[in-house]
Design an enzyme around this catalytic site. Structure first.
Site, short mmCIF file in Angstrom:
data_model
loop_
_atom_site.label_atom_id
_atom_site.label_comp_id
_atom_site.label_asym_id
_atom_site.label_seq_id
_atom_site.Cartn_x
_atom_site.Cartn_y
_atom_site.Cartn_z
N ARG A 103 0.96 -1.34 0.00
CA ARG A 103 -0.08 0.05 -0.06
C ARG A 103 0.85 1.40 -0.12
NH1 ARG A 103 -2.68 3.08 4.74
NH2 ARG A 103 -3.75 4.54 3.70
N GLU A 192 -7.47 8.41 6.54
CA GLU A 192 -7.52 9.12 7.55
C GLU A 192 -8.00 10.49 7.52
OE1 GLU A 192 -4.31 8.47 10.54
OE2 GLU A 192 -4.22 6.41 10.47
N ASN A 321 -7.17 1.66 10.20
CA ASN A 321 -6.19 1.81 10.70
C ASN A 321 -6.21 1.75 12.10
OD1 ASN A 321 -5.15 2.22 8.06
ND2 ASN A 321 -4.60 4.31 8.57
N GLU A 379 -3.37 -0.22 8.24
CA GLU A 379 -2.32 0.06 9.21
C GLU A 379 -2.24 -0.39 10.30
OE1 GLU A 379 -1.17 4.38 9.28
OE2 GLU A 379 -1.65 4.77 7.20
C1 FCB Z 1 -1.12 7.11 10.68
C2 FCB Z 1 -0.78 7.69 9.67
C3 FCB Z 1 0.69 6.94 9.08
C4 FCB Z 1 1.66 7.01 10.18
C5 FCB Z 1 1.04 6.18 11.24
C6 FCB Z 1 2.25 6.02 12.47
O1 FCB Z 1 -1.94 7.82 11.34
O2 FCB Z 1 -1.74 7.27 8.54
O3 FCB Z 1 0.87 7.86 7.86
O4 FCB Z 1 2.09 8.09 10.33
O5 FCB Z 1 -0.10 6.78 11.62
#
Ligand code: FCB
Length: 485
Positions: A103, A192, A321, A379
């Protein structure tokens, strides 16, 4: 650096070298199906560097990171991991880890420097090469269209609080779909929007560093509108039938106590951090309680006729995430809550509390409230102070804490599946140590260590562990999800 220095990843562990975390493998992949997607994630501004090369123009993050005091250590992404020049080597690392998918995000100011108007062919060509390189190595590209790097010219024209930015985003999405849609099938419109809107326009800790509560809700609404319009563009213009999703980082809010004011703070956090995005995107409406919270601040989302229909485009999947939960108490600020650091539980270097249970509860909640959409963890990962970890004879960081974090969170995904959540994949954040936004380079999330002075990449023990987890998973089968009651 030559390909040779990445060789240990592709090979087996050095004979006699203990496989840190081996005992955690079974538990981690138990409950995950053999066709589970294993990947790693990055984003453009955090790794690419080459900030002024081949026609790229500044984004809000270039401006913000060069503003004194905005980013720890005065760090910025001018060079970052120099991925723009080292892309084939980095794809080689992914291949060595045997990951199924990668990704990445496309940098809008590289592709369309002014955020509107002419396409920058040299910038677009980078992603063309990246996609070809990935496919050549058998890795499925997952393209995120927006990971926070708004072209500065659009911010100068008002940024996300201005409706036109949503139309500009759709235009850019169409350009990328035209160029990559013959080979990319997995698309994520936004990463996000919580961070873009809340941290960028209200709390001011992310680019562009603005601090207006009404601008936060305007930005949030226009980001969602941009998502809907972009999803349509990708579906209309990609040559291969695309799968289109969006990535959220829902706030996992829990009251600090049973006291009614803490319970109310958790409701407000959930409304302004989670349901403000998911309800319009999935159900085509803003939550009533959220609108009541926003009204006294003159901060209602600027909804026009047809917006909610546009925003609620059908989704092929939801990207999730998850890093930590928020234990909350009330605050007088317009968003109504503040987070209380938990000191009785271990945390990462951020310091974010380590709370794998939140992964399970979030995924089952999403399934319950937002239907049976396929879910992907787009994530999850951890920053630890790797300098405190032992280094073995081959120079590999033995990051047992990161391995334990990944194992615990994968097991939590397995538990969510057993409870009926249709989770189909996991992308570790991040492939490389990189520019961690307002924290600069001080926080390292990578599976692969980056020496920023030399740009040498050295896979950590966690990278090998993830490779082995993926292998173990493919060899077994955790079974199909059962329905959530
Ligand atoms: C998320 C972001 C990513 C990275 C992680 C630790 O909020 O999407 O870019 O910074 O945190």
């Amino acid at each position: 650096m030559t390909a040779a220095s990445t060789e240990p990843v592709a090979g087996e562990p050095v004979a006699g070298e203990p496989m840190t975390g081996e005992s955690l493998l079974g538990e981690a992949v138990n409950g995950l199906p053999a066709d589970f997607v294993w990947g790693a994630a990055t984003s453009a501004y955090q790794i690419e560097g080459a900030a002024a090369e081949d026609g790229r123009a500044p984004s809000v993050w270039d401006t913000f990171s060069h503003t004194p005091g905005a980013v720890a250590g005065g760090d910025h992404g001018d060079v970052a991991c120099d991925h723009y020049h080292r892309m084939p080597e980095d794809v080689g690392l992914l291949a060595g880890l045997g990951l199924d998918a990668y990704r990445f995000s496309v940098s809008w100011p590289r592709v369309q420097p002014g955020g509107k108007g002419p396409v920058n062919a040299r910038g677009l060509a980078f992603y063309d090469r990246l996609v070809d390189e990935l496919l050549d190595k058998g890795i499925t590209p997952w393209a995120t269209l927006y990971h926070w790097d708004l072209p500065q010219e659009l911010e100068d024209a008002g940024g996300w609080p201005v409706r036109d930015t949503a139309y500009r985003f759709a235009e850019y999405a169409g350009i990328v779909a035209d160029a990559l849609g013959d080979r990319v099938t997995d698309w994520i419109t936004l990463n996000e929007p919580y961070c873009s809107a809340m941290l960028g326009y209200y709390q001011g800790v992310h680019a562009p560093g603005r601090t207006s509560f009404p601008d936060f809700t305007k930005a949030a609404h226009h980001l969602l509108l941009g998502h809907g319009l972009a999803a349509r563009q990708v579906r209309e213009r990609a040559a291969r039938p695309p799968r289109v999703g969006i990535t959220f980082n829902p706030v996992v809010a829990q009251p600090a106590s049973d006291a009614p004011e803490d319970v109310e703070a958790a409701r407000r956090a959930d409304a302004v951090g989670t349901r403000i995005y998911l309800d319009p995107v999935v159900h085509g409406r803003y939550p009533e309680d959220l609108l009541a919270d926003l009204a006294p601040y003159d901060a209602l989302p600027p909804v026009e006729d047809g917006d909610l229909e546009t925003i609620a485009q059908p989704l092929d999947f939801l990207g999730v995430n998850y890093y930590f939960r928020n234990v909350v108490k009330p605050s007088d600020e317009p968003h109504g809550y503040r987070s209380v650091q938990q000191t009785d539980r271990p945390s990462t270097a951020m310091p974010w509390e380590i709370y794998p249970e939140g992964m399970t509860s979030l995924l089952t909640r999403l399934t319950r409230e937002y239907g049976d959409l396929p879910l992907y963890i787009t994530e999850n990962g951890a920053a630890f102070d790797d300098t405190a970890s032992p280094v073995d004879a081959s120079g590999r960081i033995q990051d047992a804490d990161r391995i334990a974090f990944l194992a615990d969170h994968l097991a939590a995904v397995g538990r969510a599946r057993a409870a009926g959540a249709d989770v189909r994949g996991y992308f570790c954040w991040s492939l490389l140590d990189n520019f961690e936004w307002a924290y600069g380079y001080a926080k390292r999330f990578g599976l692969v260590h980056v020496d920023y002075a030399t740009q040498r990449r050295t896979p950590k023990a966690s990278a090998l562990w993830l490779r082995d987890a993926a292998r173990a998973c493919r060899a077994g089968d955790g079974g199909a999800p059962v329905p959530v009651e």
